[in-house]
Design an enzyme around this catalytic site. Sequence first.
Site, mmCIF file in Angstrom:
data_model
loop_
_atom_site.group_PDB
_atom_site.id
_atom_site.type_symbol
_atom_site.label_atom_id
_atom_site.label_comp_id
_atom_site.label_asym_id
_atom_site.label_seq_id
_atom_site.Cartn_x
_atom_site.Cartn_y
_atom_site.Cartn_z
ATOM 1 N N ASP A 23 6.850 4.794 -3.379
ATOM 2 C CA ASP A 23 7.866 5.785 -3.125
ATOM 3 C C ASP A 23 8.821 5.077 -3.868
ATOM 4 O O ASP A 23 9.118 4.183 -4.953
ATOM 5 C CB ASP A 23 7.173 6.298 -1.507
ATOM 6 C CG ASP A 23 6.477 6.676 -0.897
ATOM 7 O OD1 ASP A 23 5.638 7.711 -2.304
ATOM 8 O OD2 ASP A 23 6.194 6.583 -0.455
ATOM 9 N N TYR B 226 0.262 -6.235 -0.082
ATOM 10 C CA TYR B 226 1.481 -5.713 -0.841
ATOM 11 C C TYR B 226 2.514 -6.692 0.394
ATOM 12 O O TYR B 226 1.853 -7.063 1.671
ATOM 13 C CB TYR B 226 1.901 -4.638 0.181
ATOM 14 C CG TYR B 226 1.380 -3.385 -0.502
ATOM 15 C CD1 TYR B 226 2.231 -2.482 -0.998
ATOM 16 C CD2 TYR B 226 -0.277 -2.757 -0.362
ATOM 17 C CE1 TYR B 226 1.845 -1.137 -1.903
ATOM 18 C CE2 TYR B 226 0.003 -1.457 -1.128
ATOM 19 C CZ TYR B 226 0.721 -1.222 -2.183
ATOM 20 O OH TYR B 226 0.042 -0.011 -2.477
#
Length: 248
Positions: free
Chosen positions: A53, A111
Amino acid sequence: MTRYKAIISYDGSGFYGYQVQPNTRTVQAEIEKALTKMHKGKTVRITASGRTDTGVHAKGQVIHFDSELDITAEKFQKALQVMTPFDISFLTVEEVPDDFHARFGTVGKEYRYVVKRTKIFDPFSRDFALHYPYELDISKMKLASKRLIGEHDFTSFCSARTERDSKVRTLYSIDFYEEDDETLVIAFQGNGFLYNMVRILTGTLLDAGQGRISPDDISKALLARDRQKLISKTAPPQGLYLWRVDYE
């Protein structure tokens, strides 16, 4: 036609996400523009392991593309490094079999989320970490994280805009690294992640560290399978990094 795999890193703060969108600057658009120029105007599409994003960074994003140019992978890497903007880096480029697929071939991802625990806001880290000037009990965060490990339906921990039919994912581990007195890094490893999942998990663990929610609250949220049942907010994008993508 030869297929190439590239590992790239990028500073997401200057991009409107990874995926091509009209009239916006994206990672995919910048790379495809460079490849199209190398191929004398012929459009070349790239495929990534997944989208990131706006404001989210990558240390080890993986892409693949096909090319009929008769040049080595090393020359591809050097050319793309020169032809793409300063906030994208091509770490490696290599030839791979035609059946390699950057997205569908993944078996796991990592992540990391970076939290700056300074009392005073640091303007130099504003695009690369979450400023969090509140007290955190790391031991409580670790206890809470244990409820999330394993295979679960993570409906309560993803955005309502998630496009996947199945919300079942497996979290292999959640690790906490205190790099110094001011920096906390939370590392998530799993077989896959849903839209906003890591950011929601991070917000949840921060709440646990403040004593706002308990491990039992997390277990109840998992069973509820309803994002509205979870009080924790979604952590902002700037602290999130796609760290690594694994393949067989």
